[in-house]
Write an enzyme that holds these catalytic residues in place. Structure first.
Site, PDB file in Angstrom:
ATOM      1  N   HIS A  54       0.823  -1.220   0.000  1.00 39.94           N
ATOM      2  CA  HIS A  54       0.000   0.000   0.000  1.00 39.94           C
ATOM      3  C   HIS A  54       0.856   1.269   0.000  1.00 39.94           C
ATOM      4  O   HIS A  54       0.516   2.256   0.641  1.00 39.94           O
ATOM      5  CB  HIS A  54      -0.974   0.003   1.190  1.00 39.94           C
ATOM      6  N   ASN A 127     -10.308  -2.960   2.412  1.00 40.34           N
ATOM      7  CA  ASN A 127     -10.016  -2.924   0.984  1.00 40.34           C
ATOM      8  C   ASN A 127     -11.297  -2.620   0.213  1.00 40.34           C
ATOM      9  O   ASN A 127     -12.383  -2.573   0.802  1.00 40.34           O
ATOM     10  CB  ASN A 127      -9.488  -4.284   0.516  1.00 40.34           C
ATOM     11  N   TYR A 337       0.406  -4.063  11.892  1.00 40.81           N
ATOM     12  CA  TYR A 337       0.274  -2.659  11.471  1.00 40.81           C
ATOM     13  C   TYR A 337       0.969  -1.707  12.437  1.00 40.81           C
ATOM     14  O   TYR A 337       1.754  -0.863  12.031  1.00 40.81           O
ATOM     15  CB  TYR A 337      -1.205  -2.298  11.283  1.00 40.81           C
TER      16      TYR A 337
END
Ligand code: NDP
Length: 482
Positions: A54, A127, A337
């Site tokens: 990303h 997404n 993350y």
């Protein structure tokens, strides 16, 4: 008169920003020119590491407005009053390409949202597809290796892509969506967004339900055909980034309507497949969409690096009323993350203005590289304490949940990778099916091993015999004996 002097980074006025300080008109440059040294040194450090996935993205500010009170399902304060608005930041991205790559490639699009709620930041990091390629985070680094560049050639590798997918048939459903028309959205405004995982909502009485999020574009679904997308990728690699910025700049604010699917807790034990498996959707015939509110993006970033590049989203940033589910892919992401952000932006990434909660942060974390605020000043810095420092609030403890079974490395207990990919194929029109098959045949043609192609054809065939047969025909191969 306003003072508009150019200054050094320590705020002193600069006398000459065109000519270095030299020993005589032709002499060597003097190390004494500290403005020059500072300028060159800072320039060398202008990049933070790009995201491993990303990397290429566009972002915008906006708000979320509640249109339907679902407090019987969740106590999340930002969702509890019709008409309530919560400020937001959204970032959309491609997955595999680098920071400067083209926007109009065939790839899922990241749909990352940050709600600055009064109870802290809530991030939903999804997404534009309701599902994913794999369902256990232990496979993620291998999967992404196949999407990135080959270690020797530094080229993308169709062999690696299809080898991995054909050996990981749980990917079939997502591969089918990716290769369909929706694999290349016309703009970032013309696509849906999904939380993809199952999450848990908890109400004020401590009762829980399972939930899935669907953000439906109010601009309508629009896609690019493969040829136009390829042309745009060459002519204007930033096509989607530019479109989003210009639309907002011109007051054409994109809107998404949020719906949820709600599953009673007990249904998870009896549903016809594991509802925590992120490679599957819950049928909307079983769990219909329920409206929650709308997301409006109405303000462009003032500065791309400060707001879009430094934005950090984590599926682990929950607020009271929203909790994790046992989805194994989600569980891995809860760690990955935050860890990526600590590496990429630093231990204090949450203190940067774009990430800083609007709610007061009251914790005992101190120090670390690049602490941009007052670091807690002289306030109490440990807990428990006798000096009136912040205390925990037991009513916000996540609800207790039962676990059972033996600790082991266990696969998901069912292997139907095919029905939902087949359902998708069957809901497409004939034209859509033709383009889907063409896209797959085009993408598989460069694979150099028939063994890989045949294995993958077998998966398409199991989803729907016509689907498999048409791909086999397109590749000039026979459907393998199944
Ligand atoms: P439904 O008929 O209730 O739902 C069909 C869903 O498919 C709608 O959400 C629709 O979204 C979406 N859809 C329609 N055309 C396409 C397309 N070309 N590409 C991707 N999605 C599309 O059936 P089910 O809920 O039983 O699902 C059937 C199949 O639909 C699934 O196997 C899955 O592949 C796909 N799907 C299901 C979703 C779900 O949450 N159940 C979500 C998205 C896809 P839209 O209204 O935008 O056209």
């Amino acid at each position: 008169m306003t003072n508009n002097n150019l200054t050094t980074s320590w705020g002193a006025p600069v006398g000459d920003n065109q000519n270095s300080l030299t020993a005589g008109p032709r002499g060597p440059v003097l190390i004494q020119d500290v403005h020059l040294l500072e300028k060159l040194a800072h320039f060398n450090r202008e990049r933070v590491p790009e995201r491993v996935v990303h990397a290429k993205g566009a972002g915008a500010h906006g708000y979320f407005e509640v249109t339907n009170d679902l407090s019987k399902y969740t106590k999340a304060a930002f969702l509890n009053t019709v008409g309530k608005r919560t400020p937001m930041f959204a970032r959309f991205s491609t997955v595999a390409g680098e920071l400067g790559s083209s926007d109009t490639v065939r790839d899922p699009r990241g749909f990352a949202l940050k709600f600055y709620t009064e109870e802290g930041n809530y991030d939903l990091v999804g997404n534009n597809t309701p599902i994913f390629f794999i369902r256990d985070a232990i496979k993620f680094p291998d999967f992404i290796h196949t999407q990135k560049r080959h270690p020797q050639t530094h080229l993308k590798s169709p062999n690696a892509v299809w080898d991995f997918w054909s050996l990981s048939p749980e990917s079939l459903h997502q591969v089918s969506i990716l290769m369909s028309d929706r694999g290349i959205p016309a703009t970032l405004r013309h696509m849906h967004g999904f939380g993809s995982h199952t999450f848990k909502w908890v109400n004020a009485e401590g009762q829980a339900v399972w939930v899935k999020y669907h953000f439906k574009t109010e601009q309508g679904i629009k896609n690019l055909n493969t040829e136009l997308a390829a042309k745009l990728a060459a002519d204007n690699p930033d096509y989607h980034t530019e479109d989003l910025f210009n639309a907002i700049d011109q007051g054409d604010f994109p809107v998404w309507k949020l719906h949820v699917q709600i599953m009673p807790l007990a249904d998870a034990n009896t549903y016809r497949f594991d509802p925590f498996d992120v490679t599957k959707v819950w049928s909307q015939k079983d769990y219909p969409l329920i409206e929650v509110g709308r997301m409006v993006l109405d303000r462009n970033p003032d500065n791309y690096f400060a707001e879009v590049e430094q934005a950090t989203f984590s599926p682990g940033s929950f607020v009271p009323g929203v909790e994790a589910s046992p989805d194994k892919m989600l569980q891995g992401r809860l760690f990955a993350y935050g860890d990526a952000h600590r590496y990429r932006v630093g231990a204090n990434h949450n203190a940067l203005p774009i990430n800083c909660p609007h709610a007061k942060v009251n914790n005992n974390q101190r120090d670390g590289l690049m602490r941009p605020d007052n670091n807690g000043g002289g306030s109490v810095y440990y807990e428990p304490n006798s000096y009136g420092g912040a205390t925990e609030s037991p009513k916000h403890q996540p609800v207790a949940f039962e676990v059972s079974g033996q600790a082991d490395s266990v696969a998901y207990d069912e292997a139907d990778h095919y029905s939902q990919a087949g359902d998708l194929y069957r809901l497409l029109s004939e034209d859509e099916r033709t383009r889907l098959v063409q896209n797959i045949v085009g993408a598989m043609t460069p694979v150099d091993k028939d063994e890989i192609k045949l294995r993958q054809i077998g998966h398409f065939y199991k989803a729907d015999p016509e689907y498999g047969q048409r791909i086999a025909d397109g590749l000039g191969l026979y459907v393998p004996e199944l």
